[in-house]
Design a protein around this motif. Sequence first.
Motif, PDB file in Angstrom:
ATOM      1  N   PHE A 211     -17.673 -42.815   1.352  1.00 42.21           N
ATOM      2  CA  PHE A 211     -17.524 -43.050   2.646  1.00 42.21           C
ATOM      3  C   PHE A 211     -18.742 -42.198   3.461  1.00 42.21           C
ATOM      4  CE2 PHE A 211     -15.546 -41.998   6.873  1.00 42.21           C
ATOM      5  CZ  PHE A 211     -15.639 -43.060   7.546  1.00 42.21           C
ATOM      6  N   VAL A 212     -19.420 -42.917   4.425  1.00 42.54           N
ATOM      7  CA  VAL A 212     -20.582 -42.321   4.895  1.00 42.54           C
ATOM      8  C   VAL A 212     -21.317 -41.624   4.197  1.00 42.54           C
ATOM      9  CG1 VAL A 212     -19.664 -42.359   7.218  1.00 42.54           C
ATOM     10  CG2 VAL A 212     -19.225 -40.483   5.880  1.00 42.54           C
ATOM     11  N   GLY A 213     -21.626 -42.115   2.961  1.00 41.66           N
ATOM     12  CA  GLY A 213     -22.694 -41.477   1.750  1.00 41.66           C
ATOM     13  C   GLY A 213     -22.095 -40.270   1.066  1.00 41.66           C
TER      14      GLY A 213
END
Length: 683
Positions: A211-213
């Motif tokens: 999630f989000v990198g």
Amino acid sequence: MYHAIVFLPLLGFLIAGLFGRYIGPRPSEIVTTALLAVAAFLSWIAFFQVGFGSGGGRVQVATWFVSGGMVVDWAFRIDTLTVVMLVVVNTVSTLVHLYSIGYMHEDPHRPRFFAYLSLFTFAMLTLVTADNLVQMFFGWEGVGLASYLLIGFWYKKASANAAAMKAFIVNRVGDFGFALGIFLVFVIFGAVTFDGIFPRVADFQNAKFLFVGIEWNALTLACLLLFMGAMGKSAQFMLHTWLPDAMEGPTPVSALIHAATMVTAGVFMVARLSPIFEYAPSALTVVTVIGGITAFFAATVGLVQNDIKRVIAYSTCSQLGYMFVGLGVGAYGAGVFHLFTHAFFKALLFLGAGSVIHAMHHEQDIRHMGALRRYIPLTAAAMAIGTLALTGFPFTAGYYSKDAIIEAAYASHRPGSDFAFLCVVIAAVFTSFYSWRLFFLTFEGHARWGSHGTDHHPVAHGAHHDHEGVDHNVRSGDAEHAAAADHEHGHHGAHQPHESPLVMLIPLGVLAFGAIAAGFLFHERFIGHDYAHFWKGALFTAPNNHILEEMHHVPAWVVWSPFVAMVIGFVTAFYMYLRRPETAVRLAARHPFLYRFLLNKWYFDELYDLVFVKPAMRLGRFLWRTGDVRLIDGLGPDGISARVLDVTRGAVRLQTGYVYHYAFVMLIGVAAIVTWYLFGGAR
């Protein structure tokens, strides 16, 4: 029976909402209140059947929708947690309906008001009976819609509209996280029903999700997103700003929303999803820390507020922090127990405040009150009982539940629990102080309601006079009545305070009994020796979670700390507002920055206005004027229509009416045809 409990409020909403203008205000009041009373009676039957017996199970209502392999039913999950919430929601809502018959008797729009109350109750009931996350989200959003309608009930008042929109928007921020959490739970488990999720949680405790990198523990991320929704709905730190402004609604709305229903939805959600949170210890640490910060922050702001409803509103915010501390350290029974007891004494305080406002001709500033105990003794007694319960006086409801959370925070070994323990103990001191400050300034001392002068102000003379949430100018929602009410304020000397009618005092009496006895009667069931038999697995605790046992073996000084905190707050308030009233003035003058910092609520509204509201307004204005008006409309519909007009204007100029002009044009046309034929057409 459960169908009746849930759908009777909906029936009341439909009758009052659709036919209220035809049947009139009084039948609308009677119908909605009677239906709620029946639902509350049935809720208590369910409470004893399930909590003290062996009832419970699943009640199918209908198949909601089918999407691929996902089948979402509308069904009721009946267990102890559900029936506890049914009792809380329907009992408080019934008393608020009854109380509103007296409090709102001057309002010409009572059918609409009672319809909104019943709609709110129905939405909350769908939330607490949810058998799956989708149905819970439906109730969650329904509660948000109904709260918007109730807070902005006096829609002709600009501040009420602003408060309603603020509550709606801030809650959407939290709800965005809640929705993402539901999506992630579905991705992890492939199901949205609780029976399809809870038995399999342990199998996914080490699952990862990108999630989000960043690679997260999947359950931790899901719980953090779900808790984001709880932060918005339950007004936790940073998403709390909507709660005090919601005081713009009528006082019965404050009691319903801020005592037992909407603001406890987040607490209920975390308790319901305890099987997931138990396997996400990092998320529980966040819950614990945020709860502790909220308890402390809101208590500091409540120290200096002057609006009687806002003091109680910040008290609600602080007590919600206590509940989340209880949940965060794994003492789910203690958190829900405080939810249960808090519903009685906080609803009592809000309705008592409404009785005071009614007696004072809609005045809400406690600096303009005093000596009211001689004029409204029954209301004063009710407020005293509510204050004792809130501050944790021995053997009152708050004594059992709040002390249990403090002891659990100390006994917990979870990271952040020590910080939370310190926060809630300090908050207990502040809670006692501001609660007794409110009581003393309102009911004791000398009368300050003869004029609005500052000769006897119990706070600094330069204090901000905050009337953003005042009921007095909105009885009918119009400017004419506001002017009349403001005129009335200048003549309090001619209008002696008076006790509320019986229809408003009966709910106070019932809630006062609950504020005294609820803790003593049920503490063994919620957090004591009968815990397992009472909850029957409705609250999940992991095998290594022994907090309910450990909290009973904390040192004596921890057990006594809430009582000491209560005494310190009481003595300080008594000294500063009864024995030496000038002390508060000197203290505020000596620390002006701190005083204004607390009075302005840590400047969160100003900060959010600077960081979020103004940039959003500037961006919106730019997109409107440049993006929409100039680019989209300028090059699109408006631009095309403008060019068409230009062409037609040019064509119109050719129509001169002179024959020789037309002959000349014909000659040019003939010449053009001949030229084309000679040089192009012959090929």
